[in-house]
Design a protein around this motif. Structure first.
Motif, PDB file in Angstrom:
ATOM      1  N   THR A  12       0.838  -1.198   0.000  1.00 51.38           N
ATOM      2  CA  THR A  12       0.000   0.000   0.000  1.00 51.38           C
ATOM      3  C   THR A  12       0.874   1.251   0.000  1.00 51.38           C
ATOM      4  N   ASP A  13       0.503   2.216  -0.831  1.00 55.52           N
ATOM      5  CA  ASP A  13       1.226   3.477  -0.944  1.00 55.52           C
ATOM      6  C   ASP A  13       1.158   4.249   0.372  1.00 55.52           C
ATOM      7  N   GLU A  15       0.971   7.396   1.052  1.00 53.35           N
ATOM      8  CA  GLU A  15      -0.037   8.454   1.100  1.00 53.35           C
ATOM      9  C   GLU A  15      -1.415   7.876   1.398  1.00 53.35           C
ATOM     10  N   GLU A  16      -1.694   6.698   0.890  1.00 55.33           N
ATOM     11  CA  GLU A  16      -2.957   6.019   1.185  1.00 55.33           C
ATOM     12  C   GLU A  16      -3.023   5.622   2.664  1.00 55.33           C
ATOM     13  N   ARG A  19      -3.962   8.754   4.556  1.00 50.17           N
ATOM     14  CA  ARG A  19      -5.396   9.055   4.401  1.00 50.17           C
ATOM     15  C   ARG A  19      -6.255   8.122   5.237  1.00 50.17           C
ATOM     16  N   LEU A  20      -5.919   6.847   5.252  1.00 48.07           N
ATOM     17  CA  LEU A  20      -6.668   5.865   6.032  1.00 48.07           C
ATOM     18  C   LEU A  20      -6.585   6.174   7.528  1.00 48.07           C
TER      19      LEU A  20
END
Length: 53
Positions: A12-13, A15-16, A19-20
């Protein structure tokens, strides 16, 4: 009790991940691989570093 587990995969990136963490207001998020055993934990300190970059 929440039955839906929230976790991220090793691919998973970052930045993601940030956000999560912000969306769910987590202090830590579990990191799992494809077979879903626990690999690591991303803490709020890691997320803050990602956001600052």
């Amino acid at each position: 009790m929440t039955r839906d587990m929230v976790f991220i995969h090793t691919y998973t990136d970052q930045e993601e991940v940030a956000r999560l963490s912000q969306r769910y207001d987590f202090l830590a998020v579990s990191v799992v691989d494809r077979e879903q055993p626990l690999v690591s934990i991303i803490t709020i300190n890691n997320v803050i570093c990602i956001i600052q970059k």
